[in-house]
Scaffold this motif. Sequence first.
Motif, PDB file in Angstrom:
ATOM      1  N   CYS A  39     -19.527  28.398 -25.475  1.00  0.00           N
ATOM      2  CA  CYS A  39     -18.372  27.513 -25.283  1.00  0.00           C
ATOM      3  C   CYS A  39     -17.267  27.867 -26.278  1.00  0.00           C
ATOM      4  CB  CYS A  39     -18.782  26.061 -25.471  1.00  0.00           C
ATOM      5  SG  CYS A  39     -17.386  24.943 -25.350  1.00  0.00           S
ATOM      6  N   HIS A  42     -16.171  24.590 -28.731  1.00  0.00           N
ATOM      7  CA  HIS A  42     -16.897  24.091 -29.899  1.00  0.00           C
ATOM      8  C   HIS A  42     -17.754  25.232 -30.455  1.00  0.00           C
ATOM      9  CE1 HIS A  42     -20.469  23.572 -27.262  1.00  0.00           C
ATOM     10  NE2 HIS A  42     -21.171  23.514 -28.380  1.00  0.00           N
ATOM     11  N   CYS A  60     -18.929  21.957 -20.175  1.00  0.00           N
ATOM     12  CA  CYS A  60     -19.760  22.359 -21.298  1.00  0.00           C
ATOM     13  C   CYS A  60     -20.849  21.319 -21.527  1.00  0.00           C
ATOM     14  CB  CYS A  60     -18.909  22.526 -22.559  1.00  0.00           C
ATOM     15  SG  CYS A  60     -19.956  22.862 -23.996  1.00  0.00           S
ATOM     16  N   CYS A  63     -20.511  20.148 -25.648  1.00  0.00           N
ATOM     17  CA  CYS A  63     -19.517  19.170 -26.118  1.00  0.00           C
ATOM     18  C   CYS A  63     -19.107  18.201 -25.022  1.00  0.00           C
ATOM     19  CB  CYS A  63     -18.304  19.880 -26.734  1.00  0.00           C
ATOM     20  SG  CYS A  63     -17.406  20.980 -25.636  1.00  0.00           S
TER      21      CYS A  63
END
Length: 324
Positions: A39, A42, A60, A63
């Motif tokens: 991702c 994050h 995602c 997050c």
Amino acid sequence: MSRKELDDLKQQIPLRDYLEAHDWRPVRRVSRGRWMGLCPLHDDHQPSFLMDPSKNLFYCYGCGRGGDIIRFAEIYHQVQFPRALALLRQWRGLGPLLQETASFYRMQLHRHGEAVAYLHQRGLCTPELIEHMRIGYAAGGCLRGWLTRLGYPLATLCQAGLVSTAGYDTYMRRIVFPLEGNLYGRSLSTASPPHRFLPGAKGGLYLWEQVRLCPEVILVEGLFDSAVLWQAGFRNVTCSLGSHLNAYQFRQLCDGSARTVYVTFDADTNGSGEQAAQRLARRLREQGLNACRVCLPDKHDPNSFFVQGGNAQQFQCLLEEAQA
Ligand SMILES: [Zn+2]
């Protein structure tokens, strides 16, 4: 912006292209043509970012964020909706604009003796090579007129970094090489900084699509190194535009294929190229690749090696002597 314009914008920019241009790489294919990867929103250590290219959507699992390309741009660039739209429209416009710019500079190359002389001095001689790398020359002061006639407003050219607010080419008196989403300019004059890029990422490895299937890859620092090697018959050469690879370039080398990478960085007097090559070779080996360092004679880079009389056979010997 109307609903229709919004939908058009979202359709015209494939989410996957946009993600990859921002250093994202698909890691694992999952059902229905979707991909997982780390991702970019994050600090992710296992691929938790799901991307659906057919729907142009992401989600995602780490997050918990997801949505369309506009949502992605908002979070990634930390901007509000209107600014995200502006960034995306600018990004969409850059591709054709850079193509036009590169074509214009290519037309200029042979009209300027100083440019051709500089290429010869750096050992770049054959028409095939100039065609292959799409090399051009920015003589200065004329790009603006050409592009505004094609309908690009001056503000767009300034924003892209191609033209100064006074209307001059920012690449003036530079040899120009088109890259993926950027332009590299090498100054002819010693009074200007030697290297120039447009603002933004330098992109992936040079012409990686043409090289990635080769079982052995020669990696060099600069485009002039890449050029002389290609001209000498080494077609498995790519370039990282500097001795530091960005995350995207590193992932290109480590895409799961079994390959040998010959790291051929400059043999600078201060040893910085050698150290960078050593570090990189170690990181590549940690990823399971076969990586070795090619040692050039002192103070040489591949370009100067060929310019000062080195030939393909001698370089081949250096490859064979390369150190693990
Ligand atoms: Zn995330």
